[in-house]
Design an enzyme around this catalytic site. Structure first.
Site, PDB file in Angstrom:
ATOM      1  N   LYS A 243      -9.298 -12.896 -21.554  1.00  0.00           N
ATOM      2  CA  LYS A 243      -8.248 -13.750 -22.130  1.00  0.00           C
ATOM      3  C   LYS A 243      -7.088 -12.906 -22.633  1.00  0.00           C
ATOM      4  O   LYS A 243      -7.256 -11.729 -22.983  1.00  0.00           O
ATOM      5  CB  LYS A 243      -8.784 -14.627 -23.272  1.00  0.00           C
ATOM      6  CG  LYS A 243      -9.344 -13.875 -24.498  1.00  0.00           C
ATOM      7  CD  LYS A 243      -8.300 -13.408 -25.504  1.00  0.00           C
ATOM      8  CE  LYS A 243      -8.862 -12.469 -26.565  1.00  0.00           C
ATOM      9  NZ  LYS A 243      -7.894 -11.697 -27.290  1.00  0.00           N
TER      10      LYS A 243
ATOM     11  N   ASP B  72     -14.620 -15.642 -30.130  1.00  0.00           N
ATOM     12  CA  ASP B  72     -13.954 -15.810 -28.830  1.00  0.00           C
ATOM     13  C   ASP B  72     -14.902 -16.360 -27.754  1.00  0.00           C
ATOM     14  O   ASP B  72     -14.463 -16.652 -26.637  1.00  0.00           O
ATOM     15  CB  ASP B  72     -13.394 -14.470 -28.324  1.00  0.00           C
ATOM     16  CG  ASP B  72     -12.208 -13.988 -29.164  1.00  0.00           C
ATOM     17  OD1 ASP B  72     -11.662 -14.788 -29.951  1.00  0.00           O
ATOM     18  OD2 ASP B  72     -11.837 -12.813 -29.026  1.00  0.00           O
TER      19      ASP B  72
HETATM   20  P1  ATP Z   1     -12.125  -8.843 -29.485  1.00  0.00           P
HETATM   21  O1  ATP Z   1     -12.994  -9.939 -28.892  1.00  0.00           O
HETATM   22  O2  ATP Z   1     -12.463  -8.563 -30.910  1.00  0.00           O
HETATM   23  O3  ATP Z   1     -10.671  -8.960 -29.168  1.00  0.00           O
HETATM   24  P2  ATP Z   1     -12.064  -6.670 -27.682  1.00  0.00           P
HETATM   25  O4  ATP Z   1     -11.706  -7.500 -26.510  1.00  0.00           O
HETATM   26  O5  ATP Z   1     -10.974  -5.813 -28.232  1.00  0.00           O
HETATM   27  O6  ATP Z   1     -12.676  -7.546 -28.809  1.00  0.00           O
HETATM   28  P3  ATP Z   1     -14.640  -6.031 -26.552  1.00  0.00           P
HETATM   29  O7  ATP Z   1     -14.492  -5.483 -25.183  1.00  0.00           O
HETATM   30  O8  ATP Z   1     -15.101  -7.421 -26.706  1.00  0.00           O
HETATM   31  O9  ATP Z   1     -13.275  -5.771 -27.338  1.00  0.00           O
HETATM   32  O10 ATP Z   1     -15.602  -5.024 -27.339  1.00  0.00           O
HETATM   33  C1  ATP Z   1     -15.682  -4.949 -28.726  1.00  0.00           C
HETATM   34  C2  ATP Z   1     -16.947  -4.160 -29.082  1.00  0.00           C
HETATM   35  O11 ATP Z   1     -18.079  -4.988 -28.797  1.00  0.00           O
HETATM   36  C3  ATP Z   1     -17.149  -2.902 -28.259  1.00  0.00           C
HETATM   37  O12 ATP Z   1     -16.670  -1.782 -28.932  1.00  0.00           O
HETATM   38  C4  ATP Z   1     -18.655  -2.828 -28.039  1.00  0.00           C
HETATM   39  O13 ATP Z   1     -19.252  -1.876 -28.872  1.00  0.00           O
HETATM   40  C5  ATP Z   1     -19.190  -4.198 -28.450  1.00  0.00           C
HETATM   41  N1  ATP Z   1     -19.915  -4.896 -27.359  1.00  0.00           N
HETATM   42  C6  ATP Z   1     -21.109  -5.500 -27.469  1.00  0.00           C
HETATM   43  N2  ATP Z   1     -21.494  -6.049 -26.307  1.00  0.00           N
HETATM   44  C7  ATP Z   1     -20.517  -5.821 -25.426  1.00  0.00           C
HETATM   45  C8  ATP Z   1     -20.329  -6.153 -24.061  1.00  0.00           C
HETATM   46  N3  ATP Z   1     -21.243  -6.841 -23.362  1.00  0.00           N
HETATM   47  N4  ATP Z   1     -19.183  -5.760 -23.473  1.00  0.00           N
HETATM   48  C9  ATP Z   1     -18.249  -5.077 -24.186  1.00  0.00           C
HETATM   49  N5  ATP Z   1     -18.391  -4.712 -25.472  1.00  0.00           N
HETATM   50  C10 ATP Z   1     -19.504  -5.088 -26.103  1.00  0.00           C
END
Ligand code: ATP
Length: 327
Positions: A20, A151
């Site tokens: 997203k 989210d």
């Molecule tokens: P947000 O949803 O807060 O915007 P983001 O998109 O910046 O997050 P994500 O890729 O969702 O970041 O990852 C956030 C943290 O979640 C990572 O640092 C990781 O340690 C943890 N995490 C747990 N499970 C997963 C997964 N399946 N994929 C990615 N990250 C994960």
């Protein structure tokens, strides 16, 4: 309710789920619980992770692809947490009844402001719902997903939607048209809590600089009705200038090099340029497919991003691949 698995250990179910971007991200003041009230407009884009699940004696997870080495492989993995929450909700108890082998193939970068972890949780819910023949409705999956992360409900529904609260209270947006985006990935990730903390610091500094006149203090977040009208019209030229992100200044303070990426996009015809969510991914709205290609080349040429991809929105939410179980 207890549901018997069909298909045996060889049966595999795959779901695919989009990343997203936030077309609006308005962040209210930090509440006593440490969280900020949000009003956001989510928009799903055609950058997909895939999650495959199989019945197993005990739960395990493997992660391959983009940034896979940074993803936890134990109970902290959001897909594992989602599968466990679904198992509890449908009354599957015990290691083998609730056991599932989860394979995540990532294209959504980790800690990039694209909600990749939440996406994987949503895909795991859809895939396990099918594997276990649980028959839960989308609304029931959304309720379980909201316990995993704010989210997750949006990753289940996709499209374009307004999120309130922490982003989990969703209303579908009346949006039309399709949008061409360029996403530029940062060299390293940003942890969402760090970006909110930087946002609070910047606001406190502004407030202090205004002699405590309250200039740094945000009011309650409000939906931008002009943006909603532009989305209804389906005109990217109307949408572009209305993209806003209250976390952008904070993300730029932590990774100043992103300013160069945003400037390169604006110089080369982006209708709108912004940091996506908590960053560091930058999202650029283009007038069409050809303009998106030109933009992608120009932003790559700026040399400040790790990779640049072209995507479209809105994309549909988490769904089964081929709509059926694979053997
Ligand atoms: P947000 O949803 O807060 O915007 P983001 O998109 O910046 O997050 P994500 O890729 O969702 O970041 O990852 C956030 C943290 O979640 C990572 O640092 C990781 O340690 C943890 N995490 C747990 N499970 C997963 C997964 N399946 N994929 C990615 N990250 C994960």
């Amino acid at each position: 309710m207890h549901v018997t698995p069909i298909g045996g250990p060889a049966g595999a179910v795959t779901a695919r789920v989009p990343a997203k971007v936030n077309l609006q991200l308005s962040v209210g003041p930090r509440g006593p619980d440490g969280y900020h009230e949000l009003v956001t407009v989510f928009h799903a884009v055609s950058l997909f992770d895939e999650v495959t699940v199989r019945a197993a004696d005990r739960t395990s997870v493997t992660v391959t692809g983009e940034g896979g080495q940074a993803v936890p492989l134990g109970p902290a993995n959001l897909a594992v947490r989602a599968a466990a929450a679904l198992a509890r909700a449908i009354g599957r108890r015990g290691r083998s009844a609730a056991g599932v082998r989860i394979e995540i193939r990532k294209r959504i970068p980790v800690a990039a402001g694209l909600a990749g972890g939440s996406a994987d949780a949503a895909a795991a819910l859809v895939a396990c719902n099918e594997l276990w023949r649980a028959g839960l409705s989308l609304q029931e999956l959304r309720d379980i997903g909201a316990q995993i992360g704010s989210d997750v409900p949006f990753a289940l529904i996709g499209g374009t939607a307004v999120g309130q609260g922490r982003g989990e209270r969703l209303t579908r947006a009346l949006a039309s048209g399709s949008y061409h985006w360029v996403l530029a990935f940062g060299a390293s990730g940003l942890a969402t809590p760090d970006v909110y903390a930087a946002c609070d610091r910047l606001r406190a500094m502004r407030s202090a600089a205004s002699g405590g006149a309250g200039d740094g203090e945000p009011g309650p977040p409000e939906l931008n009705t002009e943006l909603m009208a532009a989305l209804r019209s389906g005109d990217p030229a109307a949408v572009g200038p209305l993209l806003t992100n209250d976390l952008q200044a904070a993300a730029l303070s932590l990774q100043p090099v992103l300013r160069q990426a945003l400037a390169a996009g604006r110089e080369h015809g982006a209708l709108g340029a912004m940091v996506s969510g908590s960053g560091p991914t930058c999202a650029f709205l283009a007038a069409g497919a050809a303009q998106a290609r030109e933009l992608a080349v120009a932003i790559t040429g700026a040399g400040v991003c790790r990779a640049v991809v072209q995507v479209n929105g809105p994309a549909t939410g988490a769904c089964l691949v081929d709509g059926r179980r694979r053997q």
